[in-house]
Design an enzyme around this catalytic site. Structure first.
Site, short mmCIF file in Angstrom:
data_model
loop_
_atom_site.label_atom_id
_atom_site.label_comp_id
_atom_site.label_asym_id
_atom_site.label_seq_id
_atom_site.Cartn_x
_atom_site.Cartn_y
_atom_site.Cartn_z
CG HIS A 88 -1.95 1.08 1.15
ND1 HIS A 88 -1.69 2.36 1.56
CD2 HIS A 88 -3.22 1.09 0.67
CE1 HIS A 88 -2.77 3.11 1.34
NE2 HIS A 88 -3.71 2.35 0.81
CD GLU A 157 -5.09 1.68 -3.39
OE1 GLU A 157 -6.26 1.80 -3.11
OE2 GLU A 157 -4.19 1.61 -2.54
C1 PEP Z 1 -6.64 3.29 0.11
O1 PEP Z 1 -6.21 3.60 1.22
O2 PEP Z 1 -6.33 2.20 -0.39
C2 PEP Z 1 -7.52 4.23 -0.58
C3 PEP Z 1 -7.86 3.97 -1.81
O3 PEP Z 1 -7.92 5.34 0.14
P1 PEP Z 1 -9.04 6.41 -0.30
O4 PEP Z 1 -10.21 5.65 -0.86
O5 PEP Z 1 -9.36 7.16 0.94
O6 PEP Z 1 -8.43 7.28 -1.36
#
Ligand code: PEP
Length: 233
Positions: A88, A157
């Site tokens: 992450h 992400e």
């Molecule tokens: C995450 O922590 O994996 C994430 C996607 O956070 P958020 O949805 O708050 O952007």
């Protein structure tokens, strides 16, 4: 579809248990057949019997031992946890975990057959440097990772989209996911400021197999709406 909630450093054990019960009731009432994963804070992990799959946000690559502040396999086994989040962006960028450390963690939990949600994504400066630089950067996060591992789920992400309310355009998400599908056939989730108001359109994109949600998943009601969207796609 795979719908995952990363609860980060939120919700106590009691609150997490109520949260998961709410999800279970919803899943049962609506006959949801999507894969729903929840990653509670470490101290909120607990035994769970139900449709929701509980995973650890982090664990050290060890059974037990002298690793102050960490938990190991024994602590996950106690609660029957067989799913883990690795890579992450908050662990990479805020807590300084290196690719080498992530690979060792990945290999350790892979050998044990864990379902692994492995996160990749670029910081803003790499994105602003152009597509080639950005994709080269993301490629480095695949180094040492067995992209054909059968229990692998990848989450794309973008770092700058996490917890900021910013998201790439839908076209961008689809284009990057299409490129990343060339690196691994594992299910590919999108994460970064997914909320009730945009989850449906993200879930409808080609090459998006689900979402990983942080802040907006903290309210069971909101997360349930997203689960429902996944069911309808
Ligand atoms: C995450 O922590 O994996 C994430 C996607 O956070 P958020 O949805 O708050 O952007």
């Amino acid at each position: 579809m795979i719908i995952a909630a990363n609860l980060k450093t939120n919700l106590t054990r009691k609150e997490t248990s109520t949260y998961i019960e709410e999800l279970e009731s919803y899943i049962k009432a609506k006959n949801i057949f999507q894969e729903v994963l929840v990653f509670p804070a470490t101290s909120s992990l607990n035994e769970h019997n139900g449709k929701v799959i509980i995973g650890a946000q982090n664990a050290y690559a060890t059974k037990n031992g002298a690793f102050t502040g960490e938990i190991g396999l024994d602590h996950l086994d106690e609660f029957g946890i067989k799913t883990i989040l690795i890579g992450h962006s908050e662990r990479r960028h805020t807590l300084g975990e290196t690719q080498e450390e992530l690979v060792s963690k990945f290999n350790y939990y892979k050998e044990l057959g864990f379902k692994i949600v492995y996160c990749v994504g670029e910081p803003l400066e790499k994105r602003e440097a152009g597509k080639e630089v950005m994709m080269d950067y993301i490629s480095t996060q695949y180094e040492g990772i067995d992209t054909e591992y059968k229990n692998l789920i990848i989450a794309y992400e973008p770092v700058w989209a996490i917890g900021t309310g910013l998201t790439p355009t839908l076209e961008d998400i689809e284009a990057i996911h299409t490129d990343l599908k060339g690196k691994s056939t594992a299910p590919l989730l999108y994460g970064g400021s997914v909320k009730v108001t945009n989850a449906k359109e993200v879930l409808e994109l080609n090459n998006v197999d689900g979402v990983l949600v942080g802040s907006a998943a903290l309210y069971a009601e909101h997360f349930c709406s997203m689960i429902q969207y996944a069911q309808e796609v």
